[in-house]
Design a protein around this motif. Sequence first.
Motif, short mmCIF file in Angstrom:
data_model
loop_
_atom_site.label_atom_id
_atom_site.label_comp_id
_atom_site.label_asym_id
_atom_site.label_seq_id
_atom_site.Cartn_x
_atom_site.Cartn_y
_atom_site.Cartn_z
N ASP A 36 0.79 -1.22 0.00
CA ASP A 36 0.00 0.00 0.00
C ASP A 36 0.83 1.28 0.00
N ASP A 37 2.14 1.17 -0.07
CA ASP A 37 3.00 2.35 -0.03
C ASP A 37 2.96 3.10 -1.35
N ASN A 38 3.19 4.40 -1.26
CA ASN A 38 3.18 5.26 -2.44
C ASN A 38 4.14 6.42 -2.21
N LEU A 39 4.17 7.37 -3.13
CA LEU A 39 5.11 8.48 -3.02
C LEU A 39 4.86 9.32 -1.78
N GLN A 40 3.60 9.50 -1.39
CA GLN A 40 3.31 10.28 -0.18
C GLN A 40 3.86 9.57 1.05
N THR A 41 3.73 8.26 1.10
CA THR A 41 4.28 7.48 2.20
C THR A 41 5.80 7.64 2.22
N ALA A 42 6.41 7.54 1.06
CA ALA A 42 7.86 7.67 0.95
C ALA A 42 8.33 9.04 1.43
N LYS A 43 7.62 10.09 1.06
CA LYS A 43 7.98 11.44 1.50
C LYS A 43 7.88 11.57 3.01
N ARG A 44 6.82 11.02 3.60
CA ARG A 44 6.68 11.07 5.05
C ARG A 44 7.83 10.33 5.75
N LEU A 45 8.22 9.20 5.18
CA LEU A 45 9.30 8.43 5.78
C LEU A 45 10.62 9.20 5.70
N ILE A 46 10.94 9.75 4.55
CA ILE A 46 12.17 10.52 4.41
C ILE A 46 12.16 11.72 5.35
N ASP A 47 11.04 12.43 5.43
CA ASP A 47 10.96 13.58 6.34
C ASP A 47 11.19 13.14 7.78
N LYS A 48 10.65 11.98 8.15
CA LYS A 48 10.83 11.49 9.51
C LYS A 48 12.29 11.11 9.76
N ILE A 49 12.90 10.42 8.82
CA ILE A 49 14.30 10.03 8.97
C ILE A 49 15.19 11.26 9.13
N LEU A 50 14.98 12.25 8.28
CA LEU A 50 15.83 13.44 8.30
C LEU A 50 15.67 14.27 9.57
N THR A 51 14.53 14.15 10.22
CA THR A 51 14.29 14.97 11.41
C THR A 51 14.30 14.16 12.71
N TYR A 52 14.54 12.86 12.62
CA TYR A 52 14.54 12.01 13.81
C TYR A 52 15.80 12.30 14.62
#
Length: 151
Positions: A36-52
């Motif tokens: 069920d993953d898509n580009l919006q999911t990917a963007k949320r994950l990258i944003d989370k990784i970069l700010t974790y």
Amino acid sequence: MRALIQRVRSASVSVDEQGVGRIEQGLLAYIGLGHDDNLQTAKRLIDKILTYRVFENNDDPAKYGKLDNNVQQIGGGLLLVSQFTLMAKTDKGRRPDFGDAMAPEAAQALFAQLIEYAKTQYPIIATGQFGANMQVESINDGPLNFLLEVQ
């Protein structure tokens, strides 16, 4: 979508003894893509990784030693490696079930989009090679490992 992130002093990926990605201090992130993953999911994950926040704040005496900084704040690298095995179901039996992993063709396209988005958000990005037999070397720092999930 899942990411296993590791705080590292350095990390590199090789394919057929040829280096394809390398970072110094920063985060090694293994990325698992689900149906069920898509580009919006990917963007949320990258944003989370970069700010974790997984790096100590040694500049402020009141916060000394606390996990207060993210990879961007320390100027570290981010090494992204596709890892379908993160999507395995392991609760039954003695063999992992990869039924929740995205099909390889769709996963390759989405992983490429994830990388492109990451590069627009942060300049120090390195990657593995999708679908290849990769050799990953890292010097873990801590060790600190976190499993992140976004939907």
